[in-house]
Design a protein around this motif. Structure first.
Motif, mmCIF file in Angstrom:
data_model
loop_
_atom_site.group_PDB
_atom_site.id
_atom_site.type_symbol
_atom_site.label_atom_id
_atom_site.label_comp_id
_atom_site.label_asym_id
_atom_site.label_seq_id
_atom_site.Cartn_x
_atom_site.Cartn_y
_atom_site.Cartn_z
ATOM 1 N N PHE A 166 0.656 -1.055 -0.044
ATOM 2 C CA PHE A 166 -0.046 -0.048 -0.267
ATOM 3 C C PHE A 166 0.903 1.277 -0.050
ATOM 4 N N LYS A 167 0.456 2.025 -0.677
ATOM 5 C CA LYS A 167 1.299 3.348 -0.907
ATOM 6 C C LYS A 167 0.358 4.463 0.114
ATOM 7 N N LYS A 168 1.103 5.436 0.419
ATOM 8 C CA LYS A 168 0.558 6.264 1.568
ATOM 9 C C LYS A 168 -0.322 7.343 0.972
ATOM 10 N N GLY A 169 -0.168 7.839 -0.315
ATOM 11 C CA GLY A 169 -0.741 8.917 -0.809
ATOM 12 C C GLY A 169 -2.457 9.106 -0.244
ATOM 13 N N ALA A 170 -2.937 7.988 -0.501
ATOM 14 C CA ALA A 170 -4.557 7.918 -0.008
ATOM 15 C C ALA A 170 -4.773 8.453 1.353
ATOM 16 N N PHE A 171 -3.671 8.061 2.044
ATOM 17 C CA PHE A 171 -3.690 8.370 3.581
ATOM 18 C C PHE A 171 -3.310 9.809 4.150
ATOM 19 N N HIS A 172 -2.730 10.348 3.285
ATOM 20 C CA HIS A 172 -2.144 11.464 3.449
ATOM 21 C C HIS A 172 -3.325 12.541 2.992
ATOM 22 N N MET A 173 -4.091 12.199 1.997
ATOM 23 C CA MET A 173 -5.322 12.898 1.346
ATOM 24 C C MET A 173 -6.334 12.961 2.629
ATOM 25 N N ALA A 174 -6.575 11.754 3.214
ATOM 26 C CA ALA A 174 -7.391 11.454 4.201
ATOM 27 C C ALA A 174 -7.154 12.455 5.355
ATOM 28 N N ARG A 175 -5.919 12.402 5.833
ATOM 29 C CA ARG A 175 -5.616 13.110 6.868
ATOM 30 C C ARG A 175 -5.721 14.519 6.849
ATOM 31 N N GLN A 176 -5.180 14.889 5.322
ATOM 32 C CA GLN A 176 -5.316 16.494 5.460
ATOM 33 C C GLN A 176 -6.654 17.069 5.170
ATOM 34 N N ALA A 177 -7.601 16.322 4.737
ATOM 35 C CA ALA A 177 -8.961 16.549 4.423
ATOM 36 C C ALA A 177 -9.621 16.255 5.803
ATOM 37 N N GLY A 178 -9.108 15.509 6.718
ATOM 38 C CA GLY A 178 -9.818 15.192 7.942
ATOM 39 C C GLY A 178 -11.134 14.275 7.867
ATOM 40 N N VAL A 179 -11.072 13.265 7.117
ATOM 41 C CA VAL A 179 -11.928 12.317 6.581
ATOM 42 C C VAL A 179 -11.258 11.059 6.944
ATOM 43 N N PRO A 180 -12.123 10.038 7.250
ATOM 44 C CA PRO A 180 -11.604 8.608 7.593
ATOM 45 C C PRO A 180 -11.575 7.876 6.281
ATOM 46 N N VAL A 181 -10.659 6.821 6.287
ATOM 47 C CA VAL A 181 -10.560 5.901 5.214
ATOM 48 C C VAL A 181 -11.517 4.601 5.651
#
Length: 484
Positions: free
Chosen positions: A407-422
């Protein structure tokens, strides 16, 4: 049930279980830890004898043809001769070049011949902490790509001799076939403190009777006639597996009709909501009908558990494991409306999917350049903050097996910056209706499990790495123990 080893005249300690579920139950209830081995021969793991021969191109064509022919003869007495011929032809190359050839053989030639029933057993052994090994009548460079894709840490095969950083054209020692292979496994077991009498051995070839005789639990897989007769004589329960068949003419016809249904459903959806002049409403209708119609015509049914997690909370980053070309239909079909996605830049030029994906607001990224890819993902954070969910494959590309890739971290960075869950969307069996690089659909049932949301609110990079690993482990656990 007797499991006497052929030619040994004694009875084994562990009766061979019958059927995949029985083998799984035996593994789960049996001893755990690295002292128990699981030896998978290539003849058990993959159906290679009837594999279609790819059209190899480039300066390595003849060498690839020879090495691929060798794989197709796995389990046969001629396999060693063909391997020696292939290694002679590779003389003068570097080990790195040979590794690249092995990757090409696997990814272009035979990844889709892996038996899904055996992939499940590999994961069970890994989960039990067993020492898992892939062996075969092949060279180690031919085995490693499949082992890596399946998470198998060890391979035991013949080795090409190297001198001065170049292949000599010879095999180190003897070709590992029959008794030589069995002896190599025994030496490996002794060096790693593995008790073979408590271990599992899987093979489909009578040439592996010396190897099977050393295991505590012998499991013939789609055995050849001689092994089948021996298994029947000594009470070894052969494991039935499904054949890896080529698409039928009806599959081609359904796929063509499905393509027209995709276009017709997309157009119908847009026209149905055009009176609203709301692009999002039209995009949602496009995805609703543009996925439902082709899935129905292609005979692909979806069985979803945890559907409530697809509706709330919103917005969210939906992560899906990517196996098939048809995930582009499966994922929006199970998530419903008010969601967009992320796709590779090359799809912009696709005559069908390009315009449709642009209309629904897909963000296209350049995967060839890491910095450009990161920059192109920045607008996705604004999309999420604006209330629209995003679906993305954290692996970045389709995997070659049912085992999720890294798994790459891009999606997790996006979720963290937007304040939404995965929210993990775990897909099972997608490769059975449409294999990784195939555009031909087969009828079948695809199971989808949507898991509860996971918060990604850490600011510590090391903690984010742990979160990524934790989420991937949830995929592995779900695929191993499917929710009912």
């Amino acid at each position: 049930m007797s499991t006497r080893a052929a030619g040994t005249g004694h009875t084994g300690e562990n009766p061979a279980p019958s059927g995949v579920d029985a083998v799984v139950a035996a593994i789960r209830s049996g001893p755990r830890g690295a002292g128990v081995g699981a030896v998978f021969d290539l003849t058990a793991l993959a159906e290679l004898g009837s594999t279609p021969v790819p059209r190899w191109r480039g300066p390595d064509r003849e060498l690839l043809e020879t090495l691929f022919d060798q794989l197709r003869h796995s389990g046969e007495s001629s396999a060693g001769d063909v391997l020696e011929r292939g290694v002679r032809a590779a003389a003068g190359r570097t080990p790195e070049e040979l590794t690249a050839l092995g990757e090409r053989l696997f990814k272009r030639g035979w990844y889709d011949r892996l038996r899904p029933e055996l992939l499940r057993l590999v994961q069970e052994h890994i989960a039990a902490g067993h020492t898992v090994v892939l062996t075969g009548d092949a060279a180690e460079f031919q085995l490693r790509p499949a082992a890596a894709a399946l998470g198998i840490p060890q391979v035991l095969g013949s080795r090409a001799a190297v001198s001065g950083g170049r292949l000599t054209g010879l095999i180190e020692g003897e070709v590992r076939y029959g008794p030589e292979k069995a002896e190599a496994v025994s030496e490996f077991a002794a060096a790693h403190e593995v008790d073979l009498t408590r271990s599992y051995v899987y093979s489909g070839s009578a040439s592996d009777l010396p190897l099977l005789s050393r295991g505590g639990t012998r499991v013939p897989i789609a055995p050849d006639p001689v092994l089948a007769a021996t298994a029947a004589e000594y009470g070894w329960a052969a494991l039935a597996v499904g054949p890896r068949t080529a698409p039928r003419p009806a599959d081609y016809l359904r796929t063509v009709l499905g393509l027209f249904a995709l276009l017709g459903g997309a157009l119908y959806g847009v026209l149905r909501k055009s009176y609203t002049r709301d692009r999002r409403a039209m995009a949602d209708a496009l995805m609703k009908y543009g996925t439902a119609w082709p899935l129905r015509l292609c005979g692909i049914r979806l069985r979803v558990t945890g559907a409530e997690h697809a509706r709330h909370p919103r917005p969210a980053v939906f992560l899906f494991n990517h196996q098939s070309q048809f995930d582009v239909l499966i994922v929006p079909a199970v998530l419903g409306g008010h969601v967009t996605g992320v796709g590779k830049k090359e799809l912009i030029r696709h005559p069908i999917f390009g315009p449709l994906m642009r209309f629904v607001g897909v963000t296209f990224i350049d995967r060839s350049n890491t910095d450009l890819a990161k920059a192109s993902l920045a607008p996705v954070v604004d999309t999420l903050r604006g209330g629209l969910s995003v679906a993305i494959a954290p692996e970045g590309t389709r995997s070659y097996t049912a085992q999720p890739g890294r798994f790459k971290k891009g999606a997790f960075h996006m979720a963290r910056q937007a304040g939404v869950p995965v929210i993990p969307v775990v897909i099972r069996n997608a490769a059975e209706v449409g294999r990784r690089d195939s555009m031909i659909a087969r009828p079948g049932v695809v199971e989808v499990a949507i898991l509860p949301p996971i918060a990604v609110d850490t600011q510590d990079p090391s903690e984010l790495d742990e979160k990524v690993a934790e989420v991937r482990q949830r995929y592995l656990d779900t695929l191993r123990d499917w929710p009912r």
